[in-house]
Write a protein that holds these residues in place. Structure first.
Motif, PDB file in Angstrom:
ATOM      1  N   ALA A 111     -29.594 -16.869 -35.535  1.00 33.09           N
ATOM      2  CA  ALA A 111     -30.491 -15.714 -35.506  1.00 33.09           C
ATOM      3  C   ALA A 111     -30.288 -15.052 -34.159  1.00 33.09           C
ATOM      4  O   ALA A 111     -29.650 -15.611 -33.276  1.00 33.09           O
ATOM      5  CB  ALA A 111     -31.943 -16.148 -35.683  1.00 33.09           C
ATOM      6  N   THR A 113     -30.785 -11.197 -31.546  1.00 30.71           N
ATOM      7  CA  THR A 113     -31.066  -9.778 -31.351  1.00 30.71           C
ATOM      8  C   THR A 113     -29.848  -9.112 -30.744  1.00 30.71           C
ATOM      9  O   THR A 113     -29.002  -9.761 -30.136  1.00 30.71           O
ATOM     10  CB  THR A 113     -32.266  -9.572 -30.401  1.00 30.71           C
ATOM     11  OG1 THR A 113     -31.961 -10.160 -29.135  1.00 30.71           O
ATOM     12  CG2 THR A 113     -33.526 -10.163 -30.972  1.00 30.71           C
ATOM     13  N   VAL A 129     -32.128  -6.577 -35.186  1.00 33.67           N
ATOM     14  CA  VAL A 129     -32.168  -8.021 -35.423  1.00 33.67           C
ATOM     15  C   VAL A 129     -30.878  -8.428 -36.118  1.00 33.67           C
ATOM     16  O   VAL A 129     -30.421  -7.774 -37.064  1.00 33.67           O
ATOM     17  CB  VAL A 129     -33.394  -8.380 -36.297  1.00 33.67           C
ATOM     18  CG1 VAL A 129     -33.413  -9.861 -36.630  1.00 33.67           C
ATOM     19  CG2 VAL A 129     -34.674  -7.969 -35.587  1.00 33.67           C
ATOM     20  N   VAL A 140     -26.041  -6.185 -37.697  1.00 34.47           N
ATOM     21  CA  VAL A 140     -27.208  -5.561 -37.072  1.00 34.47           C
ATOM     22  C   VAL A 140     -27.161  -4.080 -37.401  1.00 34.47           C
ATOM     23  O   VAL A 140     -26.108  -3.443 -37.258  1.00 34.47           O
ATOM     24  CB  VAL A 140     -27.192  -5.731 -35.538  1.00 34.47           C
ATOM     25  CG1 VAL A 140     -28.384  -5.022 -34.913  1.00 34.47           C
ATOM     26  CG2 VAL A 140     -27.187  -7.187 -35.158  1.00 34.47           C
TER      27      VAL A 140
END
Length: 174
Positions: A111, A113, A129, A140
């Motif tokens: 996971a 950003t 994200v 993303v």
């Protein structure tokens, strides 16, 4: 003997004399233009780039050893991360990642950003994200806001709450 061309002058008497008042006006006009341009350029410079990379340099320096340790751990993992940034047909800017471990096996369950950082203007940054789209592939979406040009892609990938990969890459957005 001297040449007759040297004796000929284009000076015509009777023009307006250069007085002290004219010199003063010329000097005031010259420095006035410089002053006005300096004020204009100062205003433009102060509204576009605050000059801050971090809010508190002292606080950032306190974590420097942790940053060095995380960087060393990231190098030891030797992940192969390939990223491509492109504008899709619908106008949305997307970053696509392919992530593999040092043996070439795709990494799953990550996971994170990502942020497209505009040079010199943090108000234009776009964040998103990281979403897994398949084994070892991630994407993303940043929307249509990023304009064409050079951007810095800041990526953090994590697993189980621990950030395992960080990178800053200069990218060209079409």
């Amino acid at each position: 003997m001297s040449s007759p061309d040297r004796l000929v002058s284009d000076y015509v008497p009777g023009g307006r004399p250069l007085t002290g008042r004219k010199v003063l006006l010329i000097m005031v006009a010259f420095f006035g233009v410089i002053f006005v341009m300096n004020v204009f350029l100062l205003k433009v410079a102060s509204t576009t780039f605050r000059g801050l990379e971090t809010e508190s340099a002292y606080r950032a320096s306190q974590g420097f050893n942790d940053t060095l340790a995380a960087s060393a751990a990231q190098r030891e993992r030797a992940w192969a991360v390939d990223v491509r940034v492109a504008r899709r047909a619908d106008g949305v800017v997307a970053a696509s990642y392919t992530v593999a471990d040092k043996d070439g096996a795709p990494l799953t369950g990550l996971a994170g950003t990502a942020r497209l950082a505009a040079p010199a203007d943090t108000s234009r940054d776009a964040e998103g994200v990281v979403v897994e789209t398949g084994p070892g592939t991630y994407e993303v979406l940043f929307g249509a806001e990023p304009t064409p040009g050079r951007w810095t892609l800041v990526t953090e990938l994590s697993q189980g709450g621990d950030v395992l990969f960080r990178s800053r890459n200069r990218m060209l957005v079409d």
